[in-house]
Every structure is written in C-alpha cells, then in structure tokens.
Design a protein around this motif. Structure first.
Motif, PDB file in Angstrom:
ATOM      1  N   ASP A   1      30.390  60.894  36.010  1.00 15.14           N
ATOM      2  CA  ASP A   1      29.576  59.687  36.146  1.00 15.14           C
ATOM      3  C   ASP A   1      29.629  58.869  34.860  1.00 15.14           C
ATOM      4  OD1 ASP A   1      28.516  60.152  38.804  1.00 15.14           O
ATOM      5  OD2 ASP A   1      27.404  61.825  37.916  1.00 15.14           O
ATOM      6  N   VAL A   2      30.014  57.603  35.001  1.00 16.78           N
ATOM      7  CA  VAL A   2      30.226  56.721  33.853  1.00 16.78           C
ATOM      8  C   VAL A   2      29.358  55.474  34.010  1.00 16.78           C
ATOM      9  CG1 VAL A   2      31.922  55.383  32.540  1.00 16.78           C
ATOM     10  CG2 VAL A   2      32.608  57.530  33.634  1.00 16.78           C
ATOM     11  N   PHE A   3      28.657  55.098  32.931  1.00 10.65           N
ATOM     12  CA  PHE A   3      27.920  53.833  32.898  1.00 10.65           C
ATOM     13  C   PHE A   3      28.648  52.875  31.963  1.00 10.65           C
ATOM     14  CE2 PHE A   3      23.447  55.923  33.582  1.00 10.65           C
ATOM     15  CZ  PHE A   3      23.835  56.288  34.866  1.00 10.65           C
ATOM     16  N   ASP A   4      28.863  51.654  32.433  1.00 12.47           N
ATOM     17  CA  ASP A   4      29.396  50.570  31.599  1.00 12.47           C
ATOM     18  C   ASP A   4      28.252  49.579  31.415  1.00 12.47           C
ATOM     19  OD1 ASP A   4      30.785  48.507  30.359  1.00 12.47           O
ATOM     20  OD2 ASP A   4      31.792  47.848  32.200  1.00 12.47           O
ATOM     21  N   VAL A   5      27.666  49.587  30.232  1.00 11.90           N
ATOM     22  CA  VAL A   5      26.449  48.814  29.974  1.00 11.90           C
ATOM     23  C   VAL A   5      26.809  47.472  29.343  1.00 11.90           C
ATOM     24  CG1 VAL A   5      24.201  48.849  28.809  1.00 11.90           C
ATOM     25  CG2 VAL A   5      25.216  50.988  29.645  1.00 11.90           C
ATOM     26  N   ALA A   6      26.252  46.387  29.882  1.00 14.09           N
ATOM     27  CA  ALA A   6      26.574  45.014  29.468  1.00 14.09           C
ATOM     28  C   ALA A   6      28.037  44.713  29.811  1.00 14.09           C
ATOM     29  CB  ALA A   6      26.292  44.799  27.985  1.00 14.09           C
ATOM     30  N   THR A   7      28.363  44.809  31.081  1.00 13.41           N
ATOM     31  CA  THR A   7      29.762  44.811  31.538  1.00 13.41           C
ATOM     32  C   THR A   7      30.466  43.464  31.443  1.00 13.41           C
ATOM     33  OG1 THR A   7      31.189  45.582  33.336  1.00 13.41           O
ATOM     34  CG2 THR A   7      29.208  44.386  33.984  1.00 13.41           C
ATOM     35  N   GLY A   8      29.734  42.343  31.524  1.00 11.66           N
ATOM     36  CA  GLY A   8      30.389  41.035  31.488  1.00 11.66           C
ATOM     37  C   GLY A   8      31.346  40.847  32.650  1.00 11.66           C
ATOM     38  N   SER A   9      32.603  40.623  32.366  1.00 10.02           N
ATOM     39  CA  SER A   9      33.633  40.422  33.396  1.00 10.02           C
ATOM     40  C   SER A   9      33.970  41.702  34.153  1.00 10.02           C
ATOM     41  CB  SER A   9      34.915  39.880  32.761  1.00 10.02           C
ATOM     42  OG  SER A   9      35.477  40.856  31.891  1.00 10.02           O
ATOM     43  N   GLY A  10      33.423  42.835  33.688  1.00  8.50           N
ATOM     44  CA  GLY A  10      33.748  44.125  34.299  1.00  8.50           C
ATOM     45  C   GLY A  10      34.963  44.789  33.696  1.00  8.50           C
TER      46      GLY A  10
ATOM     47  N   VAL B   1      32.084  54.918  38.340  1.00 16.36           N
ATOM     48  CA  VAL B   1      31.555  53.951  37.379  1.00 16.36           C
ATOM     49  C   VAL B   1      30.460  53.096  38.001  1.00 16.36           C
ATOM     50  CG1 VAL B   1      32.107  52.052  35.811  1.00 16.36           C
ATOM     51  CG2 VAL B   1      33.798  53.864  36.204  1.00 16.36           C
ATOM     52  N   ILE B   2      29.346  52.990  37.277  1.00 16.34           N
ATOM     53  CA  ILE B   2      28.285  52.028  37.594  1.00 16.34           C
ATOM     54  C   ILE B   2      28.146  51.126  36.373  1.00 16.34           C
ATOM     55  CG2 ILE B   2      25.912  51.682  38.330  1.00 16.34           C
ATOM     56  CD1 ILE B   2      25.823  54.584  39.244  1.00 16.34           C
ATOM     57  N   ALA B   3      28.130  49.822  36.598  1.00 19.57           N
ATOM     58  CA  ALA B   3      28.094  48.858  35.496  1.00 19.57           C
ATOM     59  C   ALA B   3      26.864  47.967  35.622  1.00 19.57           C
ATOM     60  CB  ALA B   3      29.366  48.005  35.496  1.00 19.57           C
ATOM     61  N   SER B   4      26.350  47.533  34.466  1.00 18.39           N
ATOM     62  CA  SER B   4      25.164  46.681  34.472  1.00 18.39           C
ATOM     63  C   SER B   4      25.384  45.444  33.614  1.00 18.39           C
ATOM     64  CB  SER B   4      23.949  47.450  33.922  1.00 18.39           C
ATOM     65  OG  SER B   4      24.081  47.660  32.522  1.00 18.39           O
ATOM     66  N   ASP B   5      24.631  44.398  33.951  1.00 17.92           N
ATOM     67  CA  ASP B   5      24.576  43.207  33.101  1.00 17.92           C
ATOM     68  C   ASP B   5      23.293  42.452  33.424  1.00 17.92           C
ATOM     69  OD1 ASP B   5      26.999  41.784  31.320  1.00 17.92           O
ATOM     70  OD2 ASP B   5      25.358  40.442  31.865  1.00 17.92           O
ATOM     71  N   ILE B   6      22.762  41.774  32.429  1.00 13.54           N
ATOM     72  CA  ILE B   6      21.543  40.993  32.645  1.00 13.54           C
ATOM     73  C   ILE B   6      21.838  39.663  33.326  1.00 13.54           C
ATOM     74  CG2 ILE B   6      21.568  39.779  30.421  1.00 13.54           C
ATOM     75  CD1 ILE B   6      18.485  40.315  30.318  1.00 13.54           C
ATOM     76  N   SER B   7      23.097  39.221  33.248  1.00 13.77           N
ATOM     77  CA  SER B   7      23.491  37.915  33.771  1.00 13.77           C
ATOM     78  C   SER B   7      24.016  38.024  35.208  1.00 13.77           C
ATOM     79  CB  SER B   7      24.574  37.294  32.875  1.00 13.77           C
ATOM     80  OG  SER B   7      25.216  36.217  33.526  1.00 13.77           O
ATOM     81  N   GLU B   8      23.341  37.363  36.131  1.00 14.79           N
ATOM     82  CA  GLU B   8      23.819  37.348  37.520  1.00 14.79           C
ATOM     83  C   GLU B   8      25.156  36.621  37.619  1.00 14.79           C
ATOM     84  OE1 GLU B   8      20.915  35.937  40.269  1.00 14.79           O
ATOM     85  OE2 GLU B   8      19.414  37.431  39.695  1.00 14.79           O
ATOM     86  N   GLU B   9      25.333  35.604  36.779  1.00 16.32           N
ATOM     87  CA  GLU B   9      26.592  34.852  36.763  1.00 16.32           C
ATOM     88  C   GLU B   9      27.751  35.763  36.358  1.00 16.32           C
ATOM     89  OE1 GLU B   9      28.194  30.532  35.039  1.00 16.32           O
ATOM     90  OE2 GLU B   9      26.320  31.383  34.294  1.00 16.32           O
TER      91      GLU B   9
ATOM     92  N   CYS C   1      21.959  44.712  38.262  1.00 13.49           N
ATOM     93  CA  CYS C   1      21.498  43.607  37.433  1.00 13.49           C
ATOM     94  C   CYS C   1      20.268  44.041  36.647  1.00 13.49           C
ATOM     95  CB  CYS C   1      21.168  42.386  38.298  1.00 13.49           C
ATOM     96  SG  CYS C   1      20.854  40.900  37.306  1.00 13.49           S
ATOM     97  N   GLY C   2      20.322  43.844  35.336  1.00 16.62           N
ATOM     98  CA  GLY C   2      19.190  44.194  34.485  1.00 16.62           C
ATOM     99  C   GLY C   2      19.621  44.314  33.044  1.00 16.62           C
ATOM    100  N   SER C   3      18.657  44.440  32.164  1.00 11.22           N
ATOM    101  CA  SER C   3      18.927  44.501  30.728  1.00 11.22           C
ATOM    102  C   SER C   3      19.312  45.909  30.293  1.00 11.22           C
ATOM    103  CB  SER C   3      17.683  44.047  29.963  1.00 11.22           C
ATOM    104  OG  SER C   3      17.896  44.144  28.573  1.00 11.22           O
ATOM    105  N   MET C   4      20.497  46.034  29.756  1.00  5.77           N
ATOM    106  CA  MET C   4      20.993  47.267  29.167  1.00  5.77           C
ATOM    107  C   MET C   4      20.760  48.475  30.079  1.00  5.77           C
ATOM    108  SD  MET C   4      22.293  45.609  26.740  1.00  5.77           S
ATOM    109  CE  MET C   4      23.049  46.836  25.691  1.00  5.77           C
TER     110      MET C   4
END
Length: 281
Positions: free
Chosen positions: A117-126, A141-149, A169-172
């Motif tokens: 299990d891998v987290f990519d935190v603040a992924t941006g473009s992925g 992989v599960i990735a997160s970002d605060i920006s919906e865009e 979607c969420g902060s860090m």
C-alpha cells in the motif's frame, strides 16, 4: 524556410528571452514527434506553413515566460507523457530521482510481498503515484491533493496512461486519516519553497502557488505529515520526501525530533545536491 532555419530563429529569440540554448530545438522535436516527422531527416527541408505557425506561436508564448510544458500541454516524466496545465506544477527531472529511489527501496524491503500500500501525498498531476503504479503493479497507490483542479488533471493522466490509482481530495494526510487507510510506503513532494524566496517569473507567474510555497522556512507541510504519520503508517513502513537542496540538515533534524528511533537518510541527486530524505520506521 527550412526546419533548421526556423529552429535557429527560435533559438535566437528564446536565448534572448533567457531560455536555455536547447529550448528551441526541444520544442520542435516535440511538435515533429506529434506528427510522426523525423526532424533529423527533415532538417534541411522546407517546413510546412501550419507547423511553422504553430511553432512561432509557441516561441512567442515562451518568450513571455510561459514554461514549455504548459505551451505543449504535457511534460515527459519517467518515460510517460503527463498532461499539465496551470492547475498543476510541471513535474521536474529531480522528482524522477525520487520515484527511482522509492522503487529501489521497495525492491529491498517489499519485493517478496504480493501487494504493497502506497500513499502519494500532494500528488499534483499524479506524476509520482501514477509512475510508481505503472512501474510496479504490486503497488496499490492512493494519492491525495487539496486542489480539486489538480485532481481533475491527475484523474485524466491516470486514465490516459492506464494506471489504477485512487484519488482523495484533502490536505496532506487528512483524507487518509479520515478514511482509516494505512500504508507501507508514503511518498511526498510537498510545497517546500520558503515564502520569501525569490523565484523566476516563469515559475511565479504561471505555476500554482499552492504547489510551491511551504511557509516561512519551507518546512510547514513536512511538519504536518510528520505529526500525523503515526496515524497512517504501518509497522516497518518507510517515508520518502523531495526537498530543497538547502534543506537537508534542517529537515533531517526535524525528522529526528518526530522519529527518534527511525533510520533517517538524506540522499543526493545526480547533481550532488541534497534532494531527498527517507525515514525507515
């Protein structure tokens, strides 16, 4: 006008605008690749009017400071072409080294495992999470970002490149904590530029500030992750971060204050600069 003559014209203009010597040729290579044209065979042949106009428009945008990735609408990263736009940071070559480091550490620690299990935190473009998932299918992989865009772009890249990354979607670490998810590997390239640092106008004027600046000392988002890591990291997990080349000592000391019993290592990039930090729990 031949391809060669047009490239030379572009080189003069972009060099005068402060771009690198190779920018004009790299731009033409990308446009030719899109059309299946072998530039090096065509160099002394006449260029078509349509391609000439597209190229000159791109040169004009780059003269004004627009990064090439945004002009083209994509950036190559770890051998994959990622869609980029003003909603995401353009992935950098240094970050490819972070992906390589994580893959190497995965081989050392988890290669016998069927699933990791891998987290990519603040992924941006992925770019990080998708590249890891494509390079090692056993990584979930599960990735997160605060920006919906940003997440919209990451979802597009995930679909286009045929990866199977899940996005939150969420902060860090907040969305991972809320969902009760846990990881073996946490990788993060957070905003790490100190807020007062002077930046090139092509970066400040075009790239999203939410993905660049990390508070007064640039360490704000690392602290956020360090504080909550125990809520999401499994036993024997490791964390891997990109950082600014001047932050090795300060980030290492910060990490030691949160993880006194962990194996904490600062890694240099290919230029010999401190660029990555790993924490093995």
């Amino acid at each position: 006008m031949t391809y060669h003559e047009l490239i030379m014209q572009g080189r003069e203009r972009l060099f005068a605008a402060g771009q690198g010597e190779q920018a004009a040729q790299l731009l033409m290579v990308e446009y030719c690749n899109q059309k299946g044209i072998n530039l090096y065979l065509e160099m002394e042949n006449e260029i078509g009017e349509e391609l000439k106009n597209v190229y000159l428009k791109a040169v004009e945008e780059m003269e004004q400071g627009k990064p090439m990735g945004y002009v083209l609408g994509y950036e190559w990263f770890y051998g994959y072409d990622f869609i980029v736009n003003k909603g995401v940071l353009i992935p950098r070559p240094e970050t490819e080294e972070l992906v390589g480091l994580v893959l190497g550490m995965y081989d050392d620690k988890f290669s016998e495992r069927e699933s990791v299990d891998v987290f990519d935190v603040a992924t941006g473009s992925g770019a990080i999470g998708i590249s890891l998932a494509l390079e090692e299918p056993r990584m979930k992989v599960i990735a997160s970002d605060i920006s919906e865009e940003a997440l919209e772009v990451a979802e597009q890249n995930n679909k286009k490149l045929g990866a199977n990354v899940k996005f939150l979607c969420g902060s860090m670490l907040d969305p991972f904590v809320e969902q009760g998810y846990h990881c073996d590997i946490l990788v993060c390239n957070p905003p790490y530029i100190p807020s007062e640092e002077k930046m090139e106008h092509s970066v400040v004027d075009y790239e999203p500030h939410v993905a660049l600046f990390g508070g007064n000392d640039g360490l704000e988002f690392y602290k956020d992750v360090f504080e909550k890591a125990n809520l999401v990291c499994k036993e024997k997990a490791f964390l891997a971060f990109e950082m600014g080349y001047q932050q090795g000592e300060s980030l290492s000391n910060l990490a030691k204050s949160y993880f006194p019993n962990a194996n904490i290592v600062v890694h240099k990039d290919m230029s010999g600069k401190d660029r990555m930090l790993t924490i093995e729990l």
